[in-house]
Design a protein around this motif. Sequence first.
Motif, mmCIF file in Angstrom:
data_model
loop_
_atom_site.group_PDB
_atom_site.id
_atom_site.type_symbol
_atom_site.label_atom_id
_atom_site.label_comp_id
_atom_site.label_asym_id
_atom_site.label_seq_id
_atom_site.Cartn_x
_atom_site.Cartn_y
_atom_site.Cartn_z
ATOM 1 N N THR A 199 0.829 -1.192 0.000
ATOM 2 C CA THR A 199 0.000 0.000 0.000
ATOM 3 C C THR A 199 0.866 1.245 0.000
ATOM 4 O O THR A 199 1.946 1.261 0.570
ATOM 5 C CB THR A 199 -0.929 0.054 1.231
ATOM 6 O OG1 THR A 199 -0.127 0.087 2.406
ATOM 7 C CG2 THR A 199 -1.867 -1.129 1.275
ATOM 8 N N VAL A 218 -4.506 -0.972 -7.979
ATOM 9 C CA VAL A 218 -5.917 -0.834 -7.666
ATOM 10 C C VAL A 218 -6.059 0.316 -6.674
ATOM 11 O O VAL A 218 -5.401 0.321 -5.638
ATOM 12 C CB VAL A 218 -6.492 -2.132 -7.062
ATOM 13 C CG1 VAL A 218 -7.972 -1.975 -6.741
ATOM 14 C CG2 VAL A 218 -6.255 -3.306 -8.001
ATOM 15 N N ARG A 221 -8.803 2.333 -4.443
ATOM 16 C CA ARG A 221 -10.153 2.318 -3.892
ATOM 17 C C ARG A 221 -10.279 3.506 -2.959
ATOM 18 O O ARG A 221 -9.619 3.561 -1.930
ATOM 19 C CB ARG A 221 -10.419 1.032 -3.103
ATOM 20 C CG ARG A 221 -10.317 -0.205 -3.931
ATOM 21 C CD ARG A 221 -11.527 -0.332 -4.856
ATOM 22 N NE ARG A 221 -11.422 -1.539 -5.648
ATOM 23 C CZ ARG A 221 -11.376 -1.553 -6.975
ATOM 24 N NH1 ARG A 221 -11.393 -0.443 -7.657
ATOM 25 N NH2 ARG A 221 -11.309 -2.691 -7.626
ATOM 26 N N THR A 276 -11.615 6.054 -0.150
ATOM 27 C CA THR A 276 -12.171 5.809 1.175
ATOM 28 C C THR A 276 -13.303 6.780 1.485
ATOM 29 O O THR A 276 -13.888 6.720 2.542
ATOM 30 C CB THR A 276 -11.073 5.945 2.245
ATOM 31 O OG1 THR A 276 -10.481 7.249 2.126
ATOM 32 C CG2 THR A 276 -10.004 4.887 2.068
ATOM 33 N N ALA A 325 -13.509 4.268 -7.895
ATOM 34 C CA ALA A 325 -12.458 3.251 -7.847
ATOM 35 C C ALA A 325 -11.885 3.122 -9.245
ATOM 36 O O ALA A 325 -12.594 3.267 -10.241
ATOM 37 C CB ALA A 325 -13.029 1.924 -7.379
ATOM 38 N N ARG A 326 -10.583 2.881 -9.331
ATOM 39 C CA ARG A 326 -9.972 2.694 -10.644
ATOM 40 C C ARG A 326 -8.811 1.725 -10.548
ATOM 41 O O ARG A 326 -8.299 1.456 -9.467
ATOM 42 C CB ARG A 326 -9.532 4.010 -11.256
ATOM 43 C CG ARG A 326 -8.567 4.798 -10.446
ATOM 44 C CD ARG A 326 -8.402 6.190 -11.025
ATOM 45 N NE ARG A 326 -6.994 6.514 -11.089
ATOM 46 C CZ ARG A 326 -6.475 7.481 -11.798
ATOM 47 N NH1 ARG A 326 -7.231 8.237 -12.540
ATOM 48 N NH2 ARG A 326 -5.195 7.707 -11.797
ATOM 49 N N ASP A 327 -8.430 1.186 -11.693
ATOM 50 C CA ASP A 327 -7.311 0.265 -11.727
ATOM 51 C C ASP A 327 -6.584 0.437 -13.048
ATOM 52 O O ASP A 327 -7.118 0.977 -14.009
ATOM 53 C CB ASP A 327 -7.774 -1.182 -11.537
ATOM 54 C CG ASP A 327 -8.750 -1.617 -12.602
ATOM 55 O OD1 ASP A 327 -8.295 -2.158 -13.622
ATOM 56 O OD2 ASP A 327 -9.967 -1.404 -12.416
ATOM 57 N N ASP A 353 -4.612 4.783 -0.353
ATOM 58 C CA ASP A 353 -5.810 4.110 -0.847
ATOM 59 C C ASP A 353 -5.514 3.176 -2.015
ATOM 60 O O ASP A 353 -6.414 2.630 -2.633
ATOM 61 C CB ASP A 353 -6.870 5.129 -1.253
ATOM 62 C CG ASP A 353 -6.374 6.108 -2.306
ATOM 63 O OD1 ASP A 353 -5.148 6.191 -2.525
ATOM 64 O OD2 ASP A 353 -7.213 6.799 -2.903
#
Length: 96
Positions: free
Chosen positions: A19, A32, A34, A36, A42-44, A77
């Motif tokens: 992280t 990834v 995400r 909070t 959200a994206r990847d 995140d």
Amino acid sequence: MTAPATASRADRTARTEGTGASMRARVGDEIVVRGTTAGVVARDGEVVGLHHPDGSPPYDVRWAENGRVTLYFPGPDAHVRHLTHAPAGDGRGPAE
């Protein structure tokens, strides 16, 4: 009753690795993100370039939603999903 044992330094590192700035990635891994907070999308994306030989950030990432490649500095995140790639074969199946 005894108190639970405290986590060792190795245990803490294992939980937080992957992280933010402590992550390590390889070309082909997935980033990834995400959010909070409500309303954060959200994206990847795929790691397509590294700037450090040890796999530390920043990364060149091709984002899935638009195919755009950007320089990305991950925040708390984000995490890396290590993808394993099968070695390329000739498609004939196992050797006899």
